[in-house]
Design a protein around this motif. Structure first.
Motif, PDB file in Angstrom:
ATOM      1  N   UNK A  91       0.825  -1.209   0.000  1.00  0.00           N
ATOM      2  CA  UNK A  91       0.000   0.000   0.000  1.00  0.00           C
ATOM      3  C   UNK A  91       0.861   1.262   0.000  1.00  0.00           C
ATOM      4  N   UNK A  92       1.908   1.245   0.818  1.00  0.00           N
ATOM      5  CA  UNK A  92       2.799   2.406   0.856  1.00  0.00           C
ATOM      6  C   UNK A  92       3.569   2.551  -0.457  1.00  0.00           C
ATOM      7  N   UNK A  93       3.971   1.443  -1.043  1.00  0.00           N
ATOM      8  CA  UNK A  93       4.676   1.494  -2.320  1.00  0.00           C
ATOM      9  C   UNK A  93       3.809   2.162  -3.383  1.00  0.00           C
ATOM     10  N   UNK A  94       2.541   1.811  -3.413  1.00  0.00           N
ATOM     11  CA  UNK A  94       1.618   2.408  -4.388  1.00  0.00           C
ATOM     12  C   UNK A  94       1.427   3.905  -4.108  1.00  0.00           C
ATOM     13  N   UNK A  95       1.289   4.272  -2.833  1.00  0.00           N
ATOM     14  CA  UNK A  95       1.116   5.678  -2.476  1.00  0.00           C
ATOM     15  C   UNK A  95       2.369   6.486  -2.780  1.00  0.00           C
ATOM     16  N   UNK A  96       3.536   5.885  -2.553  1.00  0.00           N
ATOM     17  CA  UNK A  96       4.796   6.573  -2.849  1.00  0.00           C
ATOM     18  C   UNK A  96       4.948   6.786  -4.346  1.00  0.00           C
ATOM     19  N   UNK A  97       4.590   5.772  -5.130  1.00  0.00           N
ATOM     20  CA  UNK A  97       4.737   5.892  -6.581  1.00  0.00           C
ATOM     21  C   UNK A  97       3.837   6.979  -7.152  1.00  0.00           C
ATOM     22  N   UNK A  98       2.721   7.272  -6.483  1.00  0.00           N
ATOM     23  CA  UNK A  98       1.844   8.359  -6.938  1.00  0.00           C
ATOM     24  C   UNK A  98       2.148   9.663  -6.213  1.00  0.00           C
ATOM     25  N   UNK A  99       3.021   9.627  -5.213  1.00  0.00           N
ATOM     26  CA  UNK A  99       3.387  10.835  -4.473  1.00  0.00           C
ATOM     27  C   UNK A  99       2.262  11.355  -3.590  1.00  0.00           C
ATOM     28  N   UNK A 100       1.385  10.486  -3.165  1.00  0.00           N
ATOM     29  CA  UNK A 100       0.226  10.873  -2.380  1.00  0.00           C
ATOM     30  C   UNK A 100       0.545  10.764  -0.889  1.00  0.00           C
ATOM     31  N   UNK A 101       0.973  11.878  -0.288  1.00  0.00           N
ATOM     32  CA  UNK A 101       1.374  11.888   1.114  1.00  0.00           C
ATOM     33  C   UNK A 101       0.196  11.686   2.056  1.00  0.00           C
ATOM     34  N   UNK A 128       9.829   3.826   9.210  1.00  0.00           N
ATOM     35  CA  UNK A 128      10.210   5.031   9.944  1.00  0.00           C
ATOM     36  C   UNK A 128      10.669   6.123   8.980  1.00  0.00           C
ATOM     37  N   UNK A 129      11.402   5.752   7.933  1.00  0.00           N
ATOM     38  CA  UNK A 129      11.849   6.731   6.940  1.00  0.00           C
ATOM     39  C   UNK A 129      10.658   7.372   6.236  1.00  0.00           C
ATOM     40  N   UNK A 130       9.666   6.572   5.899  1.00  0.00           N
ATOM     41  CA  UNK A 130       8.464   7.108   5.239  1.00  0.00           C
ATOM     42  C   UNK A 130       7.737   8.064   6.180  1.00  0.00           C
ATOM     43  N   UNK A 131       7.664   7.709   7.450  1.00  0.00           N
ATOM     44  CA  UNK A 131       7.045   8.622   8.415  1.00  0.00           C
ATOM     45  C   UNK A 131       7.835   9.927   8.486  1.00  0.00           C
ATOM     46  N   UNK A 132       9.149   9.831   8.405  1.00  0.00           N
ATOM     47  CA  UNK A 132       9.973  11.035   8.372  1.00  0.00           C
ATOM     48  C   UNK A 132       9.715  11.855   7.124  1.00  0.00           C
ATOM     49  N   UNK A 133       9.586  11.190   5.990  1.00  0.00           N
ATOM     50  CA  UNK A 133       9.289  11.893   4.737  1.00  0.00           C
ATOM     51  C   UNK A 133       7.949  12.622   4.817  1.00  0.00           C
ATOM     52  N   UNK A 134       6.949  11.968   5.403  1.00  0.00           N
ATOM     53  CA  UNK A 134       5.633  12.586   5.548  1.00  0.00           C
ATOM     54  C   UNK A 134       5.724  13.814   6.452  1.00  0.00           C
ATOM     55  N   UNK A 136       8.330  15.615   7.102  1.00  0.00           N
ATOM     56  CA  UNK A 136       9.100  16.653   6.406  1.00  0.00           C
ATOM     57  C   UNK A 136       8.238  17.344   5.353  1.00  0.00           C
ATOM     58  N   UNK A 137       7.438  16.579   4.632  1.00  0.00           N
ATOM     59  CA  UNK A 137       6.552  17.143   3.601  1.00  0.00           C
ATOM     60  C   UNK A 137       5.578  18.147   4.199  1.00  0.00           C
ATOM     61  N   UNK A 138       5.101  17.875   5.409  1.00  0.00           N
ATOM     62  CA  UNK A 138       4.155  18.776   6.069  1.00  0.00           C
ATOM     63  C   UNK A 138       4.842  19.828   6.947  1.00  0.00           C
ATOM     64  N   UNK A 139       6.159  19.921   6.866  1.00  0.00           N
ATOM     65  CA  UNK A 139       6.892  20.968   7.568  1.00  0.00           C
ATOM     66  C   UNK A 139       7.168  20.702   9.029  1.00  0.00           C
ATOM     67  N   UNK A 140       7.003  19.482   9.472  1.00  0.00           N
ATOM     68  CA  UNK A 140       7.292  19.124  10.869  1.00  0.00           C
ATOM     69  C   UNK A 140       8.712  18.552  10.929  1.00  0.00           C
ATOM     70  N   UNK A 141       9.697  19.468  10.870  1.00  0.00           N
ATOM     71  CA  UNK A 141      11.091  19.026  10.730  1.00  0.00           C
ATOM     72  C   UNK A 141      11.603  18.282  11.960  1.00  0.00           C
ATOM     73  N   UNK A 142      11.173  18.675  13.152  1.00  0.00           N
ATOM     74  CA  UNK A 142      11.650  17.960  14.347  1.00  0.00           C
ATOM     75  C   UNK A 142      11.123  16.531  14.382  1.00  0.00           C
ATOM     76  N   UNK A 143       9.854  16.355  14.009  1.00  0.00           N
ATOM     77  CA  UNK A 143       9.293  15.008  13.932  1.00  0.00           C
ATOM     78  C   UNK A 143      10.022  14.203  12.853  1.00  0.00           C
ATOM     79  N   UNK A 144      10.278  14.848  11.721  1.00  0.00           N
ATOM     80  CA  UNK A 144      10.972  14.165  10.624  1.00  0.00           C
ATOM     81  C   UNK A 144      12.342  13.698  11.084  1.00  0.00           C
ATOM     82  N   UNK A 145      13.061  14.571  11.771  1.00  0.00           N
ATOM     83  CA  UNK A 145      14.390  14.217  12.259  1.00  0.00           C
ATOM     84  C   UNK A 145      14.321  13.043  13.229  1.00  0.00           C
TER      85      UNK A 145
END
Length: 167
Positions: A91-101, A128-134, A136-145
């Motif tokens: 499911x995440x692979x499909x969402x990533x391929x469409x860029x749907x955060x 965990x990396x995908x959660x970080x990407x999400x 970061x995409x929404x501007x929550x840099x501390x959570x992303x880190x």
């Protein structure tokens, strides 16, 4: 001395027949209950794997929509199984391929298990990396880190480790 102990044991059983029968009945019910629970859990795990396997075959045959429905069903009805983890990956692979955060975030939020319980360090680190990407995409840099650091710590000996350090 052994014979005396055996005789005392038999006499005790004769005198306290009701108590001994209750203890054996309790043990029988307890063992039966545990066995039944294990049997049900094994069936649940097997069903999740079967449905996830069918969904994977459907995905490979390029019927993406039907496969996604099956993966979602496994995730919803069989949490904390290997089939659910496999479903999350697809499911995440499909969402990533469409860029749907938004879809990625919903998939992660709808997972009823804990990512800490996943034993595969590659899958756990990737999640965990995908959660970080999400984040970061929404501007929550501390959570992303924080998520990137979890991913890095989880996947020390995998190829994902370097990507997490870069992120």
């Amino acid at each position: 001395p052994i014979r005396k102990i055996i005789i005392k044991g038999v006499e005790y059983i004769k005198e306290n027949k009701n108590i001994v029968l209750k203890i054996f009945a309790f043990l029988f019910i307890l063992i039966s209950g545990v066995s039944y629970y294990n049997h049900i859990m094994n069936i649940k795990i097997e069903n999740a794997s079967d449905i996830a396997g069918m969904a994977q075959s459907t995905y490979i045959n390029n019927d993406i929509d039907e496969a996604m429905v099956k993966f979602e069903r496994v995730m919803e009805h069989y949490p904390n199984t290997t089939g659910a983890i496999q479903s999350i990956v697809y499911l995440l692979n499909e969402a990533i391929s469409t860029g749907n955060y938004k879809v990625m975030e919903n998939i992660i939020l709808n997972y009823k298990g804990s990512f800490d319980s996943i034993e595969d360090p590659i899958v756990q680190g990737t999640l965990y990396k995908i959660q970080g990407d999400i984040a970061f995409h929404y501007g929550r840099t501390e959570d992303a880190l924080s998520y990137y650091q979890k991913a890095e710590n989880t996947s020390k000996s995998t190829g994902i480790h370097v990507r997490c350090q870069l992120d």
